[in-house]
Each structure stands twice: as C-alpha cells, then as structure tokens.
Design an enzyme around this catalytic site. Structure first.
Site, mmCIF file in Angstrom:
data_model
loop_
_atom_site.group_PDB
_atom_site.id
_atom_site.type_symbol
_atom_site.label_atom_id
_atom_site.label_comp_id
_atom_site.label_asym_id
_atom_site.label_seq_id
_atom_site.Cartn_x
_atom_site.Cartn_y
_atom_site.Cartn_z
ATOM 1 N N SER A 140 0.854 -1.189 0.000
ATOM 2 C CA SER A 140 0.000 0.000 0.000
ATOM 3 C C SER A 140 0.883 1.230 0.000
ATOM 4 O O SER A 140 2.049 1.176 0.425
ATOM 5 C CB SER A 140 -0.894 0.015 1.255
ATOM 6 O OG SER A 140 -1.502 1.278 1.446
ATOM 7 N N TYR A 153 -2.135 -0.371 10.327
ATOM 8 C CA TYR A 153 -2.207 -0.767 8.918
ATOM 9 C C TYR A 153 -0.905 -0.437 8.196
ATOM 10 O O TYR A 153 -0.366 -1.262 7.452
ATOM 11 C CB TYR A 153 -3.380 -0.056 8.256
ATOM 12 C CG TYR A 153 -3.572 -0.406 6.802
ATOM 13 C CD1 TYR A 153 -4.089 -1.649 6.428
ATOM 14 C CD2 TYR A 153 -3.247 0.496 5.791
ATOM 15 C CE1 TYR A 153 -4.273 -1.976 5.092
ATOM 16 C CE2 TYR A 153 -3.424 0.176 4.455
ATOM 17 C CZ TYR A 153 -3.939 -1.048 4.115
ATOM 18 O OH TYR A 153 -4.117 -1.369 2.794
#
Length: 255
Positions: A140, A153
């Site tokens: 990501s 995350y």
C-alpha cells in the site's frame, strides 16, 4: 501478450474486492485459477461465477491465512505446480498510536504480515521444485507514506514491502520473481461498507472526500489493480523483480 494458458495462479483473498478482480482477469487470460478465501461460501460462489462466465477452470479453497495449520491444509489441497501466487488477503484498521490497542495490532499483524508470510512460505516449495515462479504481494502507499489514522495498517504494509524485497533477493537465482503493488485508495466493497457504517446517509459526500485525496480526482478500481497484476506476473515482466510498484493516481509525485 499476457497469455496464461497452462499456468496455475493462486489468489488469496480472491472472493472479493481486488482479489476477485484479479481472479476474474487471470481466468479470462486462460489461467487455471485457485481462489483462496476465509469464507468458503464466498470462494465457491466466486469460482462458480467466473467459471460460468468464460469456461475457465477455477478452484476454491477455504483458508485462514493467519493460521499455520489452515494454510498447510489449504496448500496441500491445492498441490502443485503453482506458477503464480498473489497475496491479496488483508484487513484494515483506523487509528493512531494512541488509539490502537495491542489487540488491534495483533489482529492486523496476524492477517497482513503473518498471513502473507505463511502463504509465501507454503507457495514457495512447489515453485522451488519447478525452478520458477512469481509471487506478487499487496502492499500500500501506507508502507512508504505517512497516512493519518493508519498506524497499525501502515506497519503491516511496511512489513509486506520488506518481506517482498527479501524474498526477491534470496530466491533470485532460483528462478523466482517477487514484487508488490502499492495502491492508493481503491473503491472496494470494504470501502463501501466502511462508508455505510461510519457515514450513514452521507456516503456519497464522504466518497468524494476520499476521492479528492488522489490528485487524479477519484479512487482506483479493483479492475485497474488487476491489470497491473496481470502484467507484473506475466512473462512480459520477466525483467522485473524486487519492485514496489505504486498505482496511486499521482498520490506520491503530484500532490
């Protein structure tokens, strides 16, 4: 180009979102696809839908990617050979260091980091036996950019990126390529559910806010991520390994 006839592609998290789009596209390119997902019913349904749409051979296997025994059982069912492993299974969390509880950190680590590790480790063996293979992980932009309220995350996606580079280095001479994709925001069922839960009645308004964070003015689609995956796992990309490939609507360079 991008011919996958005779190749076997395993996609974790393949029953929804980006994983489902990847499974569909690879099946369209005549790959033998194996959908691995926590939800057996969803995996079976996705496999049946894809098979009926284009006559492809699509298998489905239930697996909790964070559980060693479950991964071992799933990959025993899959068997070999495995030409391509694409790790899409993952979960998200909203929170800063102050608001992230140890249980939150452990939950994300178990799926995003341990799950990616266990599936790579299980998929590596048949690739080594064959002397070739491609692993593609889902990282990501959070791995390399400071994002607000994404402490846990971001940690997990940074680990995915680091693992990708390590595997690419260690198995380069064994004929195995390993890369990762780093998307910016992609509009998936998860995002739609997040908006519905946290912004009831204001989903469209908040969707525009999320879209505006990308200079291109919108969120990506799962199909766009799938197209990049199709290239990175193909023979046409045989000179690419150890790469973190951003697909971000200009997030990094145009803000």
């Amino acid at each position: 180009m991008f011919e996958y006839q005779g190749k076997r592609v395993v996609v974790t998290g393949g029953a929804s979102g980006i994983g489902l789009a990847i499974a569909r596209l690879f099946a369209q390119q005549k790959a033998g696809v194996v959908i691995v997902d926590l939800n057996q019913q969803a995996a079976d349904g996705a496999a049946a839908d894809i098979s009926s749409a284009n006559g492809a051979r699509v298998e489905s296997v239930a697996c909790n990617v964070g559980d060693e025994a479950s991964v071992a059982e799933a990959f025993a069912k899959i068997g070999g050979p495995i030409d391509v492993l694409i790790n899409c299974a993952g979960i998200a969390h909203v929170g800063t260091l102050a608001s992230t509880e140890p249980a939150d950190l452990d939950r994300l680590y178990n799926v995003n980091v341990r799950g990616t590790y266990l599936c790579m480790r299980a998929g590596l063996k048949p690739m080594l036996e064959k002397g070739s293979g491609v692993i593609l992980n889902t990282a990501s932009i959070a791995a390399t950019s400071g994002l607000a309220d994404r402490f846990a995350y971001s940690m997990t996606k940074g680990a995915v990126l680091s693992m990708t580079l390590s595997v690419a280095k260690d198995f380069l001479e064994k004929g195995i390529r390993c890369n990762c994709i780093s998307p910016a925001r992609v509009f998936t069922p998860f995002v739609a559910g997040f908006l519905a839960k946290n912004y009831p009645g204001r989903e469209e308004e908040q969707k525009k806010v999320l879209a505006a964070s990308q200079p291109i003015g919108r969120m990506g689609t799962p199909e766009e991520i799938a197209s990049l995956a199709l290239y990175l796992c193909s023979d046409e990309a045989s000179f690419l390994t150890g790469v973190d490939y951003p697909i971000d609507g200009g997030f990094f360079n145009l803000r």
